[in-house]
Each structure stands twice: as structure tokens, then as C-alpha cells.
Motif scaffolding. Structure first.
Motif, PDB file in Angstrom:
ATOM      1  N   PRO A  29       0.935  -1.316   0.093  1.00 25.74           N
ATOM      2  CA  PRO A  29       0.085  -0.420   0.121  1.00 25.74           C
ATOM      3  C   PRO A  29       0.957   1.311   0.105  1.00 25.74           C
ATOM      4  N   ASP A  30       2.290   1.124   0.396  1.00 23.39           N
ATOM      5  CA  ASP A  30       2.817   2.347   0.400  1.00 23.39           C
ATOM      6  C   ASP A  30       3.161   2.811  -1.001  1.00 23.39           C
ATOM      7  N   GLU A  32       1.046   3.884  -2.866  1.00 21.49           N
ATOM      8  CA  GLU A  32       0.177   4.876  -3.278  1.00 21.49           C
ATOM      9  C   GLU A  32       1.045   6.086  -3.325  1.00 21.49           C
ATOM     10  N   LYS A  35       2.070   7.465  -6.691  1.00 23.57           N
ATOM     11  CA  LYS A  35       1.068   7.563  -7.755  1.00 23.57           C
ATOM     12  C   LYS A  35       1.090   8.948  -8.452  1.00 23.57           C
ATOM     13  N   TRP A 203       1.437   1.404  -8.250  1.00 20.30           N
ATOM     14  CA  TRP A 203       0.210   1.692  -7.591  1.00 20.30           C
ATOM     15  C   TRP A 203      -0.589   0.846  -7.650  1.00 20.30           C
ATOM     16  N   THR A 207      -1.454  -1.328  -4.381  1.00 12.66           N
ATOM     17  CA  THR A 207      -2.585  -1.436  -3.433  1.00 12.66           C
ATOM     18  C   THR A 207      -3.840  -2.039  -3.801  1.00 12.66           C
ATOM     19  N   LEU A 208      -3.969  -2.883  -5.099  1.00 18.28           N
ATOM     20  CA  LEU A 208      -5.149  -3.598  -5.443  1.00 18.28           C
ATOM     21  C   LEU A 208      -4.453  -4.947  -5.711  1.00 18.28           C
TER      22      LEU A 208
END
Length: 414
Positions: A29-30, A32, A35, A203, A207-208
Motif C-alpha cells: 500500500p505504500d 500510493e 502515484k 500503484w 494497492t490492488l
């Protein structure tokens, strides 16, 4: 820097894609935090939408000025361009719908896509929709990036230039020059692609996770399937049933154009090779080849049209947007017209997405998803576009008796 630019753009993009995925999976998640680099790239693309569409579409319509001179050649070419474009769009929509129902494109809930403002179009009647395509203020239309009125206004300007004949030539030169300038500006922005792809893929992966990467891989696969169906079925049928020519000899004759188009992802860069193949290998007369292939490089983008339909369904799935049949028809119109306005250069499909997505309420953030793998798909789309130019030129030449069939059959001996 010289070493960086000496590497072909597609190789830089692929390298950035791999590094971005690796970094994203490592950072989680970092990722992000980087992005914003991808967002900068996407904003740069959005910046180009209105001027590129305006200049390219006006110049494209005005390029039909030779229709009076060529008569049946121009008319038949336009019919084939439009009909094949519509078939391509609906193929993309069918592939996208099937992928969504089979779960190849995950839903918003499955993917965990972040909430974004979704510009849902207003419920309007048929009369309202007809009235909305007439721009009350062209300047306001451009400021709002209103799709249909912008396209209508651009086409009217192009038609006006045709009607003005000699007196319209100075204005035509302005738009032709403007179209070339905007293509150069687009090429500058496209140099940011490796950086944008690196950040966006990091990203997405961070994150996904793997599910997002699987969805993108299916998008790539379906893009290739759609393009191969267009080339292998639609173009083959055009050559066999309408032109009544041997399909194998046709594809053998354009193999050079296919190779160049796939490697460069640019219809414009491939144009000289396409012209040579249609003239020398397929036996198309010089006048028909010059007119149809050159016009096709501007307005015949079947691969792009198919992809716009497919990508719209992808974005609708991952962001939870329900599309009606009326919006499907709107997509078919906009994708066809948007493909006409698409510049024959790498990355043009990304710019056209903003027009189609905004009109049917699909979040423009979808562009951030697909930008990372767009170059890989763009290569195949360009091959489809270029093959279509040659197929239409050959078909029209056959219908009008402007082809040396013996030369086409013996092309493999050249």
C-alpha cells in the motif's frame, strides 16, 4: 540522456512496466506515495484531448476533398471505413460484456477499487440528446470537453472548408499544420509514458494486488483476440467476398506493413510502407492507393474503435458503473468518431478514452489502470488499423477496376 532516448520507446515502457509491478508488490500500500507521477502523466494526456480532436477531426474531414475528383472511389472507401468501424466497436463491446459476465473483469467489490466521483450522465429524452449535440458556444464546449457537440462542430468546420473550395485552402492549411503540431506535442507527452507506467503499475500492484494484474492481463488478451478477429475474419471476408481476391496473397503482400506497424505502433510512420505494399505487391493503382491509404491513416482506426468499446466495459466493471443499451449505442457512435479523430501515433487511444468515458459516466481514473499496458495493446491495434487501410484500398480498387490482379497474385515472387 542520449542512451535513454536511444532505446525504443516500447522497450522503455515494457521495462518500466516490469519494474513498476516489482516495486508495487514490494512496497504494498505504500506505493500510493508515487502515484502522483502517474497522475501527472494522465493529466498531461487529458490536456491534449480537445486541441488534438479539434485539429485532427477538421483536417480528417477536409481531407475528403478529393471525393469529387475520385467519385465512386471516395464514396465506397468511406462506406467501408464506417461500416467496418461500427462492426469493430460492437465486437469490442461484445468482448467486454462477455468478459464481465464470465468474471474476467472483476467487479468493484471484488477488486476493492477506491471510490471516485462518477460523472453519471443526466437522464435525457431523445429530443434533449439531439438538441445537446448542437453547440451553443463552441468555446464553452471545448472548456467543458463536451464530446458530441465538439465532434459535430469540428465536422461542420471540415465540411465548411470543403464547400469553400479554393477560398478554404488557407484555413485548411492552418488545421493541417495544427494537426501536425498537436501530434508533435503528443509525442513529447508520450515520452513521459515510461515514468507514468512505472508509477501507475506500482500503484496498481501495491494497492490492488494480483487481482488487478490478472484483470489487466485479460484486457490485453481480449485486445489481441479482438484485433485478430477483425484482421482474420472481417478483412478476410472483405477481400474474399467483396473484392473477390485470394486472401493469402493479400496478407502476403502486406507483410512488410504489418511488421513495421507492430514495431512502431504508428499508422503515420507506417504510411510509406503501406503505400508501397498496396501499389507494388497488391497491384492497386497509384491514384486509389494514395487517396484511400492516406485517408485511412487519418480516419480508419478499427483497432482503436474496438479497443475503446472494450476498455469502456472494463472501466464500467471495475468501478461499478451500469451501462444501458442507449449508452452502448452512444459508445458505438463516439468510438467510431473518436477513432476518426485519433492521431496515427503511439498512445492516441489513451487520449480518445477521455472522450468516450466522460460521455457515459465511466470514471477517467480507468485510464490510470490501462495506461501501464496500453503500449503492448497499441502495437496490435496499429497493425489492425494499417491492415484495414490496405484491405479497403484493395477492395475499392477491385470494385472500380483499378487493380492489376495478376500483379497481386505474383507478389510473392517480387
Amino acid at each position: 540522456m542520449k542512451t535513454w532516448f536511444a532505446i525504443p520507446l516500447w522497450q522503455r515502457v515494457v521495462g518500466a512496466l516490469i519494474l513498476g509491478i516489482a516495486l508495487g508488490l514490494y512496497m504494498g500500500p505504500d506505493a500510493e506515495g508515487i502515484k502522483w507521477i502517474g497522475d501527472f502523466f494522465i493529466k498531461s494526456i487529458k490536456m491534449l484531448v480537445v486541441p488534438l480532436i479539434f485539429f485532427s477531426l477538421v483536417a480528417g474531414v477536409a481531407a475528403i476533398g478529393d471525393l469529387r475528383k475520385l467519385g465512386a472511389v471516395g464514396g465506397r472507401a468511406l462506406i467501408l471505413f464506417v461500416v467496418s468501424g461500427q462492426i469493430a466497436v460492437w465486437l469490442g463491446l461484445a468482448l467486454g460484456t462477455g468478459a464481465t459476465r464470465l468474471g474476467l473483469f472483476p467487479s468493484k467489490e471484488e477488486l476493492g477499487t477506491p471510490d471516485v466521483p462518477t460523472p453519471q450522465p443526466n437522464e435525457t429524452t431523445a429530443v434533449d440528446m439531439i438538441l445537446s449535440i448542437v453547440p451553443e458556444s463552441p468555446v464553452q464546449v471545448m472548456a467543458d470537453v463536451a464530446v458530441l457537440p465538439l465532434i459535430v462542430f469540428s465536422m461542420l468546420i471540415g465540411i465548411g472548408i470543403l464547400m469553400a473550395k479554393e477560398e478554404g485552402e488557407p484555413v485548411l492549411k492552418i488545421f493541417e499544420s495544427g494537426s501536425v503540431v498537436m501530434q508533435k506535442v503528443t509525442m513529447i507527452v508520450m515520452e513521459l509514458t515510461p515514468l507514468g507506467v512505472f508509477a501507475l503499475m506500482a500503484w496498481v500492484a501495491g494497492t490492488l494486488g494480483i487481482d488487478a494484474l490478472k484483470a489487466l492481463s485479460w484486457l490485453v488478451v481480449l485486445n489481441y483476440v479482438g484485433c485478430l478477429l477483425i484482421i482474420g475474419v472481417m478483412y478476410s471476408a472483405m477481400i474474399k467476398l467483396i473484392a473477390k481476391l485470394p486472401v493469402i496473397d493479400f496478407f502476403r503482400g502486406i507483410i512488410d506493413a504489418i511488421a513495421v506497424s507492430y514495431s512502431t505502433a504508428s499508422s503515420n510512420a507506417t504510411l510509406p510502407v503501406t503505400l508501397r505494399c498496396t501499389r507494388r505487391n497488391l497491384g492497386v493503382s497509384n491514384s486509389v492507393a494514395s487517396f484511400v491509404v492516406s485517408l485511412g491513416a487519418t480516419i480508419n482506426m478499427n483497432g482503436t474503435a474496438m479497443y475503446l468499446g472494450l476498455a469502456t466495459l472494463f472501466g464500467a466493471s471495475i468501478y461499478g458503473v451500469d451501462l444501458s443499451w442507449a449508452q452502448y449505442f452512444l459508445i458505438s457512435i463516439l468510438a467510431t468518431l473518436g477513432a476518426i479523430g485519433a492521431a496515427g501515433i503511439p498512445g492516441a487511444g489513451l487520449i480518445m478514452m477521455a472522450l468516450v468515458f466522460g460521455a457515459v459516466g465511466v470514471p477517467l481514473e480507468t485510464i490510470a489502470f490501462v495506461a501501464g499496458v496500453d503500449r503492448i495493446m497499441d502495437m496490435m491495434r496499429t497493425t489492425t488499423n494499417v491492415s484495414g487501410d490496405a484491405a479497403v484500398a484493395t477492395t475499392v480498387a477491385s470494385l472500380t477496376g483499378e487493380i492489376d490482379k495478376a500483379e497481386m497474385v505474383s507478389a510473392d515472387d517480387v
